[in-house]
Write an enzyme that holds these catalytic residues in place. Structure first.
Site, PDB file in Angstrom:
ATOM      1  N   ASP A 135       0.843  -1.191   0.000  1.00  0.00           N
ATOM      2  CA  ASP A 135       0.000   0.000   0.000  1.00  0.00           C
ATOM      3  C   ASP A 135       0.881   1.244   0.000  1.00  0.00           C
ATOM      4  O   ASP A 135       1.957   1.249  -0.590  1.00  0.00           O
ATOM      5  CB  ASP A 135      -0.922  -0.053   1.235  1.00  0.00           C
ATOM      6  CG  ASP A 135      -2.274   0.575   0.982  1.00  0.00           C
ATOM      7  OD1 ASP A 135      -2.330   1.817   0.824  1.00  0.00           O
ATOM      8  OD2 ASP A 135      -3.275  -0.149   0.938  1.00  0.00           O
ATOM      9  N   HIS A 194      -3.473   5.766   3.894  1.00  0.00           N
ATOM     10  CA  HIS A 194      -4.269   4.614   3.487  1.00  0.00           C
ATOM     11  C   HIS A 194      -3.679   3.297   3.978  1.00  0.00           C
ATOM     12  O   HIS A 194      -4.398   2.431   4.498  1.00  0.00           O
ATOM     13  CB  HIS A 194      -4.364   4.636   1.965  1.00  0.00           C
ATOM     14  CG  HIS A 194      -5.275   3.628   1.360  1.00  0.00           C
ATOM     15  ND1 HIS A 194      -4.865   2.365   1.002  1.00  0.00           N
ATOM     16  CD2 HIS A 194      -6.571   3.704   1.011  1.00  0.00           C
ATOM     17  CE1 HIS A 194      -5.877   1.704   0.461  1.00  0.00           C
ATOM     18  NE2 HIS A 194      -6.928   2.499   0.448  1.00  0.00           N
ATOM     19  N   SER A 386     -11.247  -1.061  -0.311  1.00  0.00           N
ATOM     20  CA  SER A 386      -9.969  -1.066   0.423  1.00  0.00           C
ATOM     21  C   SER A 386     -10.178  -1.397   1.886  1.00  0.00           C
ATOM     22  O   SER A 386      -9.294  -1.949   2.540  1.00  0.00           O
ATOM     23  CB  SER A 386      -9.300   0.304   0.337  1.00  0.00           C
ATOM     24  OG  SER A 386      -8.530   0.433  -0.814  1.00  0.00           O
TER      25      SER A 386
END
Length: 571
Positions: A135, A194, A386
């Site tokens: 990520d 994220h 996600s």
């Protein structure tokens, strides 16, 4: 076959009997000639760990020009495939920070849209399992940091990476912010943190009197950085990061000291088919025993058009909302395996970017910085596939911890067989239903640890590639087996992964530590099929298990060479 997109790089797979398949110089010359034919300059950049060649076009070329380049390669019978680089993006929409109370984690315990996670914790908490999160990297957070181990940065673009040093051993999230013009958005983009949000959903510390609980609160997280500026990254960088995460050696990169049993990919890009090099990468990971969990994508379209969610041998995860229906943004279709909580901080009819119901998002760990990290750790709700994928990655870790011998296929099947129907609506296909963690763990019937009546198999493997020369003496690869009591089993499993365009040429033997030879495959000149990807069963009960086992390979005919990608022994 992937369609043309605007891109700066293409990857070419040459057939194994061509000079370009193993000579960088020949590949560079071939690309140069093809570039001249279509008015482009193609530069040899690198060869991927799975043998394909990456060519740089000098700058991002529009779709029409890329289409000409792809057509030029595809017209060459020596080319097996050619595909463009795909820019992947994180699949989430960030929202404002929220409170840190466990009661706000509806995704873990509510009966409609939640995943019934607390009921699994008495039997498994993920201890002893490592989950790699490929990520945006990791920003320090006190509710997660004790579970974070190692990591690596695989971003090769200085512009995307922001740290200016290419690949390195620091997976720190440098921030994904970017100007609207750079990110292709209406407004400037703030940093989302994220990767840290995803990691928190998997393995935030549980029972520590602070913040949130992770699905697998005792699992380890290895942050692997592949997304940078604007939350985007190269499909090539990501593929290499995937191999490294699974413990497969990458040239020029230190070996991963803690290979992941589970890999989470909360990212994706548009593609009308799984790129060949992605499928090869995934197959090598799964052959090694790594479970690959992938977010389905947030475009409200058939997942067949999203990569890597449209690849085989992965667990593709759609997103459900708090009411238990398919989230308005979630991709759908026959390739969806399972649904999990991904939340909705707004409805599809609300203005894009608005946050109308933050409590209906998935709460997890982030940083307060709008661009670069600050010292202020916090929590925020987000929505997206996600957020759904790490719930399944966490559940896979619970399963692997409870029963270490489970294979990726068994983990997927166990999750799907124990899912419950979505109480809300789903159009287009949402897989087996909403995952139910407690029911899934209970189905193992193991209590804690491994079922004492069913000993977990021990797997030993080698992923060192070995060239099989044409019509030449035999070559060998070895595996050292330790820690097994007594003799090998009567059903010793020998798995092999060999690329060869005329497999009948290859003879395969297994040599036991005492020199005893077990013939696995004979010469079969009429067998013109490609590749040997299979498992042989050998009665090795007369052999001591511990020692050096050898796989011996010989090509006994002319014209074609091959490559051993990996092999393994299951006791």
């Amino acid at each position: 076959m992937t369609q043309a997109v605007a891109t700066q790089r293409v990857v070419v797979g040459y057939k194994s009997n061509t000079q370009e398949s193993h000579s960088d110089k020949a590949a560079a010359a071939d690309a140069s000639g093809k570039g001249e034919d279509v008015g482009q300059r193609l530069r040899f950049e690198q060869r991927t760990p799975t043998g394909e060649v990456v060519f740089d076009l000098g700058a991002e070329k529009p779709k029409a020009e890329v289409a000409k380049i792809l057509a030029e390669f595809r017209s060459d019978p020596s080319v097996a495939f050619v595909e463009p680089e795909i820019i992947m993006t994180s699949l989430a929409a960030a929202a404002d920070p929220n409170d840190t109370e466990y009661r706000k984690q509806w995704d873990l315990f509510e009966t409609a849209g939640g995943m019934n996670v607390p009921g699994a914790w008495q039997k498994s908490t993920g201890k002893g399992v490592n989950v790699a999160v490929i990520d945006s990297g990791y920003v320090k957070h006190g509710d997660l940091g004790a579970n974070v181990k190692g990591g690596y940065d695989f971003i090769t673009s200085d512009t995307t990476a922001r740290d200016g040093d290419g690949r390195d051993a620091d997976p720190a999230d440098e921030g994904t912010w970017g100007a609207a013009a750079d990110c292709g958005t209406e407004k400037n983009v703030d940093s989302s943190w994220h990767g840290t949000h995803v990691a928190g959903s998997i393995a935030a510390l549980t029972g520590n009197g602070k913040g949130i609980a992770g699905v697998a609160g005792n699992a380890e997280i290895t942050p692997v950085r592949a997304l940078g500026k604007c939350g985007s990254g190269s499909s090539f960088d990501i593929a290499i990061a995937m191999l490294w995460s699974a413990g497969i050696d990458i040239d020029g990169v230190p070996a991963n000291p803690n290979p992941a049993e589970v890999v989470n990919l909360s990212l994706g890009g548009e593609s009308n088919g799984c790129p060949v090099y992605y499928q090869r990468t995934i197959d090598r990971m799964v052959a090694r025993g790594t479970t690959v969990v992938v977010a389905a994508g947030n475009s409200n379209v058939d997942v067949a058009n999203a990569t890597p969610a449209n690849c085989n041998n992965v667990i593709t995860v759609a997103s459900n909302n708090r009411e238990g229906g398919r989230a308005f943004y979630s991709n759908f279709g026959s390739k969806i395996d399972i649904s999990a909580p991904g939340g909705e901080t707004r409805r599809g009819t609300d203005a894009p970017g608005s946050i109308t119901t933050p409590a209906n998002g998935v709460l997890s760990t982030v940083n307060a910085g709008k661009t670069t990290p600050t010292g202020a750790e916090t929590y925020a709700p987000m929505m997206g596939t996600s957020m759904a994928a790490p719930h399944i990655a966490g559940l896979a870790a619970l399963l692997k911890s409870a029963k270490p011998g489970l294979t990726p296929a068994q983990i997927e099947e166990t999750i799907k067989k124990n899912a419950r129907d979505l109480p809300g609506s789903c159009t287009g296909g949402c897989g087996a239903g909403i995952a139910d963690a407690a029911r899934t763990i209970e189905s193992l019937g193991t209590g804690t640890g491994t079922d004492p009546t069913t000993p977990s198999p021990r797997v030993f493997g080698s992923t060192s590639t070995l060239r099989i020369p044409d019509n030449a003496p035999a070559v060998t690869s070895t595996i050292n087996v330790t820690g097994i009591t007594g003799n090998a089993p009567a059903n010793l499993k020998v798995s092999v992964d060999i690329d060869h365009q005329w497999r009948g040429d290859v003879v395969i033997d297994l040599v036991a530590p005492d020199g005893t030879v077990y013939h696995l495959k004979a010469l079969a000149s009429a067998d013109s099929a490609a590749n040997i990807k299979t498992t042989y069963t050998v009665d090795a009960s007369a052999e001591k298990a511990n020692g050096t086992w050898t796989l011996r390979l010989q090509d006994q005919a002319r014209l074609i060479t091959g490559t051993l990608s990996s092999w393994g022994l299951t006791f």
